[in-house]
Scaffold this active site. Structure first.
Site, PDB file in Angstrom:
ATOM      1  N   ASN A 163      -1.510   3.025  12.606  1.00  9.66           N
ATOM      2  CA  ASN A 163      -0.597   4.060  13.074  1.00  9.66           C
ATOM      3  C   ASN A 163      -1.356   5.376  13.202  1.00  9.66           C
ATOM      4  OD1 ASN A 163      -0.320   5.607  10.443  1.00  9.66           O
ATOM      5  ND2 ASN A 163       0.422   3.576   9.805  1.00  9.66           N
ATOM      6  N   ILE A 199       4.912  -0.904  -1.840  1.00  8.04           N
ATOM      7  CA  ILE A 199       4.344  -0.306  -3.051  1.00  8.04           C
ATOM      8  C   ILE A 199       5.401   0.433  -3.858  1.00  8.04           C
ATOM      9  CG2 ILE A 199       2.665   1.373  -3.906  1.00  8.04           C
ATOM     10  CD1 ILE A 199       0.920   0.691  -1.471  1.00  8.04           C
ATOM     11  N   LYS A 236      16.532   5.686   2.037  1.00  9.59           N
ATOM     12  CA  LYS A 236      15.281   5.152   1.485  1.00  9.59           C
ATOM     13  C   LYS A 236      15.117   5.567   0.024  1.00  9.59           C
ATOM     14  CE  LYS A 236      10.257   5.226   2.151  1.00  9.59           C
ATOM     15  NZ  LYS A 236       9.135   5.646   3.045  1.00  9.59           N
TER      16      LYS A 236
END
Length: 418
Positions: free
Chosen positions: A217, A315, A348
């Site tokens: 990215n 993670i 999130k």
């Protein structure tokens, strides 16, 4: 005892390099002397062609140093002059001086003094707009910032050469105010995370398709590297796990280079037990090729190539699972969204059980030198204005430190070692 050690007043070493803006150093000296600050002036040979040392000597009331061994009884003046000083301020700082300082050169008095310093250093660039915007100068400035040097300006406007653009040295008043503010802020900022251990991730990851191709990215790593630098300046022991980026390692930071999402996860899990704070800034790939080819995939007659992708390790989610069993690490996440920034960021944050998440618009932040973010925590959304990423990093460290303290009623250091 050396003369520069005899004064009990605050003392600044003012470096002057070869630039038409050197005349402004006279007013800067006058302002500091009027404020009760002792000023020791060090001039390069080129600077002496723009303004006479006698002028600075008259204004400062002190000897002006123009050569490596000026006034030295023991040959150590190029080191000793910085001892006991509150700061070294180079104004104007020419393109040549910035380049030599970024390289660690010490072939004349001012460069040697800067290399041997034990105090904060500020530079106020002054040059032609093309010289300032040249990639070489920008690389040198990035290196200096990574080494902890504060860059003041330059300003925009009409230049001595008649052209218009960035490159004008800030006014003496602006430089004096900025140095005073930085020194006052640094004294408090430098203790915010003293004794704490911070683990960060930064940059993109690269997921191999074959030995020469991969999925990645556009993350530049600038925000993560700025945060690593700010955390170190705040007194923390910092470990930075960096994806594939070509950024200089911030001063005082331990760097671990990785390539893939799995590499990054392995590095995080290897270091997390020593961390008090984890900041996940990296743009970690969500998916990777399920079976990377051992050899380069050759272009065939078919117009399409089908790749099977598998999810990579999450993670932050894995760290949340660990903390459910044995809470130890204050975790901070980042979210780069293209729409509904606050709503998607908050979703999130809740999904990954984070006490703090920092959300931004991906298209505005990627590869930019500034950023605008929203802080999301249990108390709601807290937007911050757009600012340079270096300044933003310091603000974020302050916000993290403020939220981190309540988690540690008995002392975070002991809890982090548990």
């Amino acid at each position: 005892m050396a003369d520069h050690m005899k004064t009990s007043q605050p003392r600044i070493v003012l470096g002057i390099t070869g630039s038409i803006a050197a005349y402004k150093a006279a007013e800067l000296t006058r302002l500091w002397v009027k404020a009760g600050i002792t000023v020791d002036v060090v001039m390069t040979e080129a600077a002496c062609r723009f303004i006479a040392p006698l002028t600075l000597q008259a204004l400062s009331g002190r000897p002006v140093w123009t050569a490596m061994w000026d006034g030295s009884q023991d040959g150590m003046q190029h080191i000793a002059l910085s001892r006991g000083a509150q700061a070294i301020v180079v104004a104007p700082a020419s393109a040549d001086f910035l380049a030599r300082t970024a390289q660690g050169r010490a072939d004349e008095a001012l460069s040697a003094l800067c290399l041997a310093r034990e105090c904060p250093m500020f530079v106020a660039p002054a040059m032609n707009v093309q010289m300032w915007t040249h990639p070489a100068t920008q690389r040198n400035v990035a290196r200096l910032r990574a080494d902890g040097v504060k860059v003041l300006g330059p300003d925009s406007g009409e230049l001595a050469c008649g052209e218009i653009g960035e490159g004008r040295m800030l006014s003496p008043e602006a430089i004096a105010a900025a140095v005073s503010a930085h020194l006052a802020d640094d004294a408090a900022f430098g203790t915010l995370l003293a004794g704490r251990r911070v683990l960060l991730t930064a940059g993109p990851t690269f997921e191999a398709i074959d030995p020469v191709r991969g999925l990645t990215n556009r993350s530049s790593g600038k925000m993560g590297f700025a945060l690593a630098q700010a955390a170190a300046q705040a007194g923390a022991e910092v470990t930075l796990i960096a994806g594939p980026v070509a950024l200089p390692t911030p001063s005082g930071v331990t760097r671990v280079d990785v390539i893939s999402a799995q590499d990054m996860a392995d590095a995080v899990f290897a270091h997390i037990d020593r961390a008090d704070i984890f900041i996940g800034v990296a743009a970690v790939a969500d998916y990777a090729p399920a079976a990377p080819a051992a050899q380069k995939i050759k272009k065939e007659t078919s117009d399409t190539l089908t790749l099977t992708l598998r999810p990579t390790v999450d993670i932050l989610a894995e760290l949340a699972k660990r903390d459910e069993r044995a809470p130890k690490v204050f975790r901070v996440g980042f979210a780069a969204e293209t729409q509904d920034i606050a709503a998607l960021g908050e979703a999130k944050r809740r999904r990954k059980h984070l006490p703090l998440l920092i959300a931004n618009r991906a298209q505005d932040a990627i590869n930019a030198d500034d950023n605008e973010v929203i802080l999301l925590d249990d108390d709601g959304a807290h937007p911050l204005p757009r600012m340079d990423k270096t300044l933003l990093a310091r603000r974020l460290v302050e916000e993290i430190a403020r939220r981190f303290v309540p988690l540690s009623p008995c002392g975070r250091g002991a809890r982090g070692e548990g």
